[in-house]
Design a protein around this motif. Structure first.
Motif, PDB file in Angstrom:
ATOM      1  N   TYR A   1     -55.612 -40.353 -43.783  1.00  0.00           N
ATOM      2  CA  TYR A   1     -54.610 -41.047 -44.598  1.00  0.00           C
ATOM      3  C   TYR A   1     -54.111 -40.221 -45.775  1.00  0.00           C
ATOM      4  O   TYR A   1     -53.002 -40.441 -46.271  1.00  0.00           O
TER       5      TYR A   1
ATOM      6  N   GLN B   1     -58.199 -42.915 -38.888  1.00  0.00           N
ATOM      7  CA  GLN B   1     -57.051 -43.282 -39.708  1.00  0.00           C
ATOM      8  C   GLN B   1     -57.357 -43.123 -41.202  1.00  0.00           C
ATOM      9  O   GLN B   1     -56.525 -42.623 -41.968  1.00  0.00           O
ATOM     10  N   ILE B   2     -58.544 -43.527 -41.618  1.00  0.00           N
ATOM     11  CA  ILE B   2     -58.925 -43.379 -43.027  1.00  0.00           C
ATOM     12  C   ILE B   2     -59.005 -41.908 -43.407  1.00  0.00           C
ATOM     13  O   ILE B   2     -58.457 -41.475 -44.430  1.00  0.00           O
TER      14      ILE B   2
ATOM     15  N   LEU C   1     -58.774 -51.105 -48.952  1.00  0.00           N
ATOM     16  CA  LEU C   1     -59.421 -51.722 -47.795  1.00  0.00           C
ATOM     17  C   LEU C   1     -60.769 -52.287 -48.219  1.00  0.00           C
ATOM     18  O   LEU C   1     -61.623 -51.551 -48.715  1.00  0.00           O
TER      19      LEU C   1
ATOM     20  N   ALA D   1     -59.392 -39.764 -49.951  1.00  0.00           N
ATOM     21  CA  ALA D   1     -60.061 -40.945 -49.417  1.00  0.00           C
ATOM     22  C   ALA D   1     -61.326 -41.170 -50.230  1.00  0.00           C
ATOM     23  O   ALA D   1     -62.188 -40.292 -50.297  1.00  0.00           O
TER      24      ALA D   1
ATOM     25  N   THR E   1     -65.825 -40.453 -43.778  1.00  0.00           N
ATOM     26  CA  THR E   1     -64.394 -40.487 -44.084  1.00  0.00           C
ATOM     27  C   THR E   1     -64.033 -40.128 -45.519  1.00  0.00           C
ATOM     28  O   THR E   1     -62.866 -39.864 -45.800  1.00  0.00           O
ATOM     29  N   SER E   2     -64.987 -40.098 -46.432  1.00  0.00           N
ATOM     30  CA  SER E   2     -64.662 -40.035 -47.857  1.00  0.00           C
ATOM     31  C   SER E   2     -64.666 -38.614 -48.413  1.00  0.00           C
ATOM     32  O   SER E   2     -65.517 -37.795 -48.058  1.00  0.00           O
TER      33      SER E   2
ATOM     34  N   TYR F   1     -61.949 -44.953 -38.473  1.00  0.00           N
ATOM     35  CA  TYR F   1     -62.457 -43.797 -39.202  1.00  0.00           C
ATOM     36  C   TYR F   1     -61.443 -42.652 -39.188  1.00  0.00           C
ATOM     37  O   TYR F   1     -61.215 -41.983 -40.203  1.00  0.00           O
TER      38      TYR F   1
ATOM     39  N   SER G   1     -69.581 -45.346 -42.348  1.00  0.00           N
ATOM     40  CA  SER G   1     -68.139 -45.375 -42.582  1.00  0.00           C
ATOM     41  C   SER G   1     -67.775 -44.655 -43.874  1.00  0.00           C
ATOM     42  O   SER G   1     -66.712 -44.042 -43.982  1.00  0.00           O
TER      43      SER G   1
ATOM     44  N   PHE H   1     -61.603 -47.612 -50.278  1.00  0.00           N
ATOM     45  CA  PHE H   1     -62.151 -48.655 -49.421  1.00  0.00           C
ATOM     46  C   PHE H   1     -63.615 -48.919 -49.747  1.00  0.00           C
ATOM     47  O   PHE H   1     -64.352 -48.019 -50.148  1.00  0.00           O
TER      48      PHE H   1
ATOM     49  N   VAL I   1     -56.443 -43.613 -50.155  1.00  0.00           N
ATOM     50  CA  VAL I   1     -57.091 -44.828 -49.665  1.00  0.00           C
ATOM     51  C   VAL I   1     -58.395 -45.030 -50.424  1.00  0.00           C
ATOM     52  O   VAL I   1     -59.183 -44.095 -50.597  1.00  0.00           O
TER      53      VAL I   1
END
Length: 235
Positions: free
Chosen positions: A180, A176-177, A158, A34, A199-200, A174, A195, A188, A186
């Motif tokens: 993923y 879902q990302i 995204l 991500a 998530t990253s 958050y 965010s 985004f 992903v």
């Protein structure tokens, strides 16, 4: 993370007025990660996602590789491997959610999955039979997000996915990302620092069409990223 998924070398992109938005832009995405893009308005986040989505043809690059082979971003095989949720999307206004979902899965040559969990997670139960044109901005965004996460492409793009979402749906997004990478990669963009940091696996800070700084796992710190963005704003 797995092996290399997508490699971009020295990409430049512009619009009709010939003003360059991206210049000498390079990055590499791995399988099953991500990745967040953050930058001030005009940094080039949306432009880059449009290039990857085949929606901006005014670009040139030294090299674009997908799984190590030369890639034309508009070729059919790559289209089946990507799906994009844009910050604003007013297409398919006379489709309901179910009609749009069926259309996308037919276009991608996939069978319709059970999306009840995604519908519940995004609190969309009451809107599945409403025309997209009659949905609020947030609920219209949910149509495309539910479709994206159900489709599970190898590369999910995204653009400002949090925009318009309520608090509960944002929290679910958050999750879902972050999860993923079990299915693919992903990428985004967001102007919301939370965010990005929550998530990253990696974060790219964009400035004037280039990646100015990269934060890897273990280095991702909201204060440091905020400082990088503040530095951009000062120079």
């Amino acid at each position: 993370m797995g092996g290399s998924l997508l490699t971009i070398k020295n990409l430049s992109a512009w619009y009709d007025n010939k003003k360059t938005v991206l210049a000498d832009f390079s990055l590499e995405l791995a399988e099953h990660e991500a990745v967040g893009l953050i930058g001030l308005n005009g940094a080039g986040k949306t432009t880059f996602l449009k290039v990857l989505s085949g929606m901006l043809s005014s670009f040139c690059s030294e090299d674009i590789l997908f799984y190590g082979r030369q890639l034309n971003l508009r070729e059919k095989d790559f289209k089946f491997c990507r799906y994009t949720v844009f910050a604003e999307d007013n297409s398919f206004q006379y489709f309901t959610f179910w009609e749009y979902l069926s259309y996308v899965f037919s276009a991608y040559r996939k069978g319709l999955p059970d999306v009840s969990e995604l519908i519940g997670g995004f609190h969309f139960e009451d809107y599945t039979e409403v025309l997209l044109k009659d949905l609020s901005t947030g609920n219209r965004k949910k149509v495309f997000l539910i479709t994206a996460f159900a489709l599970k492409p190898k590369l999910l793009l995204l653009d400002e996915p949090v925009n318009g979402l309520d608090f509960q749906s944002t929290e679910y997004l958050y999750q879902q990302i972050a999860g993923y990478k079990e299915y693919g990669t992903v990428l985004f963009s967001s102007h919301i620092l939370e965010s990005i940091t929550l998530t990253s696996d990696r974060i790219f800070v964009l400035e004037d069409g280039k990646i100015r700084q990269t934060f890897e796992q273990g280095q991702i710190n909201a204060a440091d990223i905020r400082e990088a963005l503040r530095y951009e704003n000062d120079i």
